[in-house]
Scaffold this active site. Sequence first.
Site: not given
Length: 487
Positions: A181, A234-235, A238-239, A256, A289, A384
């Site tokens: 995705k 990602g963020s 969301t994780a 990650e 990142c 971040e």
Amino acid sequence: MTEHTLTVAGVAIDTRHWIGGERVASTETFTDVSPIDGSVLGEISRGTATEAAAAVAAAKAAFPGWAATPRAERARVLHAIADGVEKRLEELAIVETTDNGALLRSHRRGVMPRVAHNFRFFADWLLQLEHEDFDTRGHTNHVSWDPAGPSVLITPWNAPLMLSTWKVAPALAAGNTVVLKPAEWTPLTASLLADIAAEAGLPAGVLNVVQGYGSEIGDALTSHPDVRRISFTGSVPTAKRISESASGNLTPLSLELGGKSPLLVFADADLDLAVDLAVEQYDNAGQVCLAATRFLVEESVAEEFTRRFVQKAATLVQGDPRDEATDIGPNIHPNQLDKIDGFVQRALAAGARAVIGGHRKDGQYYAPTLLTDVAQDSEIVQEEVFGPVLTLQTFTTEEEAVRLANDTRFGLAATLATGDPERAERVTARLVAGTVWVNCFFVRDLQAPFGGSRHSGVGREGGTWSFDFYCDIKNTVTAPKGWKDHG
């Protein structure tokens, strides 16, 4: 061209999903826009739970055959995919630049060759993957890596194809099947990858690509009971949602999640080298990142470091990423630009000073920014930003430098500039980070473990660590007796 095809710089791209070896359209679409000039690139099939279920079903159906495929044959197919990437390298480079705004010269010279290398490396690593048998009281222990099953890979927009294949390649090499995705802001090269993989002979259903918004298709993928592995870049928010979604099935996760990495500059450092490392943090418009966005500079050299940094940063060219002379391109999306500027304006209102930048430019471009007079507990130091925004703080002792470096919730990377090897050894041993660079930056080898500590992630990728994640590791213990005579 058909209604399901768009063209970027003469390259035709299918806008439908790739499921079970076939193109599948959705009833709804989303609009893909180039960050370079805001132009509409096309309408992309917008997946839902229906497409998610179909993709997982295709991956499940294809898994037994791919898992049983001999290692040498899996490796051959991965090398064939790498050949296809190299054959279409220029097309992939221009499409990715148009879709995400990163420098075309970087895509040509570094990123797309790395995509091919991802496949070649894990194909070769697969063929040498083994653990020496060992003895326990006369019994033989044999360790093996068994393919785990269908894997869902959710990837970001800042280096779409490279970061996707960083996951796809080891998953396929391990014998897993994949549902990829890609980020909705940068879907195009994932579609081209599906074509390349099919042309290379990858069996139908082994790689599936579904497009859409995470809020609409993500949970259906990550909560699916037939999914055996989930890898996400990602963020942190969301994780957390993915972790909650996967928890019902205890699906193993690799996460990650970015960082707020420091660059520590000691007075004994080569200041020209330190400045070069510092300016490099504007790479990809700050959308990296691993970027060392927090400069921690020993007080006695801070003024000189800042002077040289400002002088060096002034030579950077910001503009169209398709121009060979450009050093900094646009930021990915108006929403991201708003986020970046929000961070900066709040910091300025709180008393920070913009040594350079601190403002938007035309379009989706943000001026390279360096902020000083920032407090350690301030938002701009702790969170971040993911844009061309750096901060500078000073320290007086080694102890203070380490304390400041470790004083965030992240721990992805750290960069250290010093002329003293003993200091480097002392400081690196105390830094909380998955990767530490000493007098260098962004040197990455796929043999090395990659990942973060704290809120920067869970797990490691690279070399055998990738196979450890994508496989069920088995130990078979065999007794020296008990065999019947079959002579």
